[in-house]
Write a protein that holds these residues in place. Structure first.
Motif, PDB file in Angstrom:
ATOM      1  N   ALA A 129       6.916   4.099  11.181  1.00 34.74           N
ATOM      2  CA  ALA A 129       6.253   3.013  10.470  1.00 34.74           C
ATOM      3  C   ALA A 129       4.802   2.942  10.912  1.00 34.74           C
ATOM      4  CB  ALA A 129       6.947   1.685  10.747  1.00 34.74           C
ATOM      5  N   GLN A 130       3.883   2.800   9.946  1.00 31.45           N
ATOM      6  CA  GLN A 130       2.464   2.700  10.243  1.00 31.45           C
ATOM      7  C   GLN A 130       1.802   1.769   9.229  1.00 31.45           C
ATOM      8  OE1 GLN A 130       0.498   6.510  10.405  1.00 31.45           O
ATOM      9  NE2 GLN A 130       1.884   7.348  11.962  1.00 31.45           N
ATOM     10  N   VAL A 131       0.715   1.169   9.650  1.00 30.99           N
ATOM     11  CA  VAL A 131      -0.144   0.384   8.757  1.00 30.99           C
ATOM     12  C   VAL A 131      -1.531   1.012   8.799  1.00 30.99           C
ATOM     13  CG1 VAL A 131      -1.170  -1.856   8.262  1.00 30.99           C
ATOM     14  CG2 VAL A 131       1.175  -1.725   9.137  1.00 30.99           C
ATOM     15  N   HIS A 132      -2.071   1.370   7.630  1.00 32.30           N
ATOM     16  CA  HIS A 132      -3.372   2.026   7.534  1.00 32.30           C
ATOM     17  C   HIS A 132      -4.341   1.114   6.785  1.00 32.30           C
ATOM     18  CE1 HIS A 132      -1.388   5.774   8.796  1.00 32.30           C
ATOM     19  NE2 HIS A 132      -0.411   5.373   7.999  1.00 32.30           N
ATOM     20  N   VAL A 133      -5.525   0.913   7.367  1.00 34.53           N
ATOM     21  CA  VAL A 133      -6.561   0.092   6.757  1.00 34.53           C
ATOM     22  C   VAL A 133      -7.702   1.016   6.345  1.00 34.53           C
ATOM     23  CG1 VAL A 133      -8.148  -1.831   7.057  1.00 34.53           C
ATOM     24  CG2 VAL A 133      -5.917  -1.856   8.204  1.00 34.53           C
ATOM     25  N   THR A 134      -8.085   0.959   5.081  1.00 33.64           N
ATOM     26  CA  THR A 134      -9.115   1.851   4.553  1.00 33.64           C
ATOM     27  C   THR A 134     -10.454   1.132   4.402  1.00 33.64           C
ATOM     28  OG1 THR A 134      -8.519   1.326   2.262  1.00 33.64           O
ATOM     29  CG2 THR A 134      -7.363   3.165   3.312  1.00 33.64           C
ATOM     30  N   ASP A 135     -11.504   1.920   4.325  1.00 30.91           N
ATOM     31  CA  ASP A 135     -12.832   1.317   4.189  1.00 30.91           C
ATOM     32  C   ASP A 135     -13.218   1.085   2.739  1.00 30.91           C
ATOM     33  OD1 ASP A 135     -13.281   3.876   3.333  1.00 30.91           O
ATOM     34  OD2 ASP A 135     -14.695   4.425   4.919  1.00 30.91           O
ATOM     35  N   ALA A 136     -12.324   1.418   1.805  1.00 36.61           N
ATOM     36  CA  ALA A 136     -12.555   1.165   0.384  1.00 36.61           C
ATOM     37  C   ALA A 136     -11.195   1.018  -0.289  1.00 36.61           C
ATOM     38  CB  ALA A 136     -13.353   2.305  -0.247  1.00 36.61           C
ATOM     39  N   PRO A 137     -11.141   0.347  -1.422  1.00 39.30           N
ATOM     40  CA  PRO A 137      -9.850   0.189  -2.104  1.00 39.30           C
ATOM     41  C   PRO A 137      -9.230   1.526  -2.491  1.00 39.30           C
ATOM     42  CG  PRO A 137     -11.484  -1.334  -2.989  1.00 39.30           C
ATOM     43  CD  PRO A 137     -12.224  -0.387  -2.103  1.00 39.30           C
ATOM     44  N   ASP A 169      -5.806  -6.399  -2.171  1.00 39.42           N
ATOM     45  CA  ASP A 169      -7.179  -5.867  -2.213  1.00 39.42           C
ATOM     46  C   ASP A 169      -7.200  -4.349  -2.087  1.00 39.42           C
ATOM     47  OD1 ASP A 169      -6.619  -5.377   0.441  1.00 39.42           O
ATOM     48  OD2 ASP A 169      -8.218  -6.676   1.239  1.00 39.42           O
ATOM     49  N   ARG A 170      -6.026  -3.743  -1.956  1.00 35.34           N
ATOM     50  CA  ARG A 170      -5.829  -2.283  -1.939  1.00 35.34           C
ATOM     51  C   ARG A 170      -6.509  -1.600  -0.750  1.00 35.34           C
ATOM     52  NH1 ARG A 170      -7.655   0.279  -7.147  1.00 35.34           N
ATOM     53  NH2 ARG A 170      -9.161  -1.412  -7.326  1.00 35.34           N
TER      54      ARG A 170
END
Length: 378
Positions: A237-245, A363-364
């Protein structure tokens, strides 16, 4: 009757075949005579309780007990609990299994007295059985009896129990859950995994935003925690936060680009399938995984705790805080976009139990991923 039962039990010594005894018990139950079966079970247990006196006789007691628990009579329920149906079980969680079987075979009205504390005829049912029984009934679309509500209002055990957070009715998202069917001494889930229902996303190249942060919410894996404890089980399990949608059409290449062990070694785009699905499909797979998926039946969590675990994993995938109310969780879940995936890599066992889910925030920019695999081969 007592003399007849004593003679019958005397004749069991040294016998290996017990089919005729079960036939006799079934005949008495057809005539509405649960007392005979209960007395027979008591006598068998008293005479052959030591394990070195023959496994057939222990099997006979268990089958008599199961017959009582699944016979549609209030006195049969009382007999089953008095003889220990909530304690004697091959499962690691006998209270949970007993609640599931009783809810599957008995009416809420006949189960009402189970919730009356100190009701001697019902063997002083364990509070854990009562707690599980509430939600086993809910999962079957039944309204728990008023006695259950009265018990819950006065019970410190219930008020401190994690199951108390769940509503006493099914949400539209839960729909009509698929539940195991229980027969004499066993059960089967009949639930398949793999890709949930939905339309498959394109697997061609697409712009993938950079991942600027990785996070881990331990609640993500709640529905599949026990899978990782088995020899063949793996969970990631992982959560990834991106710098753009993230463009929804880029979910396929986005997943393939992530540093996930479950996708390591992909040999081509065709070895990863991704579908856009619904929150209801995600909940269905999580509930199946938590309640009766993976491993052997004696490791199941059963319906009540499976429902709780499914909601916890769903909430974490959607980014809801751990103390969020069910209504808050539903709002968060509805606002997310949901995906299922299946990969042909060495990480997955590609057997009956492969699970892949992902949730994209409104917010994708937050993509939570949960994968699990297990099989019954050792």
């Amino acid at each position: 009757m007592r003399n007849t039962i004593e003679q019958l039990v005397d004749g069991l010594a040294g016998r290996e075949l017990i089919g005729d005894v079960l036939d006799l018990a079934d005949e008495h139950l057809r005539r509405g005579d649960a007392d005979f079966v209960a007395e027979l079970g008591t006598a068998v247990h008293a005479r052959f309780r030591a394990r070195d006196k023959g496994s057939e006789h222990h099997s006979l007691f268990a089958l008599l007990l199961w017959r009582l628990a699944t016979t549609h009579r209030r006195d049969a329920i009382a007999h089953a609990l008095r003889l220990g149906f909530a304690d004697l079980s091959p499962t690691e969680r006998p209270d949970r299994r007993a609640a599931a079987v009783l809810a599957a075979h008995q009416s809420p009205r006949d189960l009402a007295q189970v919730f009356v504390p100190g009701e001697a005829a019902y063997g002083n049912a364990p509070d854990e059985l009562r707690a599980c029984l509430v939600h086993e009934l809910v999962l079957r679309g039944a309204t728990p009896p008023s006695e259950a509500a009265a018990w819950a209002a006065d019970s410190p055990f219930w008020q401190a129990h994690p199951l108390a957070r769940l509503p006493w009715s099914l949400s539209p998202l839960e729909g009509t859950p698929r539940l195991p069917r229980y027969w004499l001494g066993g059960g089967g889930s009949g639930i398949a995994y793999g890709l949930p229902e939905g339309h498959e996303l394109p697997n061609g190249p697409a712009p993938v935003p950079a991942v600027r942060a990785n996070d881990l919410d331990f609640a993500l894996t709640t529905a599949v925690d026990r899978w990782s404890g088995r020899y063949n089980g793996r969970v990631e399990a992982q959560v990834h936060v991106t710098d753009a949608p993230v463009d929804p059409d880029a979910l396929h290449p986005m997943l393939a680009s992530l540093p996930l062990d479950c996708l390591d070694g992909l040999t081509g785009a065709r070895n990863l399938a991704v579908v856009a699905t619904t929150p209801a499909e995600a909940w269905r797979q999580l509930f199946a995984a938590a309640s009766s998926g993976g491993g052997h039946q004696n490791e199941w969590w059963y319906g009540a705790h499976g429902r709780l675990a499914a909601w916890r994993s769903l909430a974490a995938l959607a980014g809801a805080p751990g103390d969020a109310t069910p209504a808050e969780v539903e709002r968060r879940v509805a606002a997310c976009s949901w995906y299922g995936f299946r990969a042909w890599t060495d990480w997955f066992n590609c057997d009956l139990w492969d699970l892949g889910l992902a949730a994209l925030s409104p917010d994708r920019t937050r993509l939570a991923v949960l994968a699990a695999t297990d099989y019954n081969g050792g």
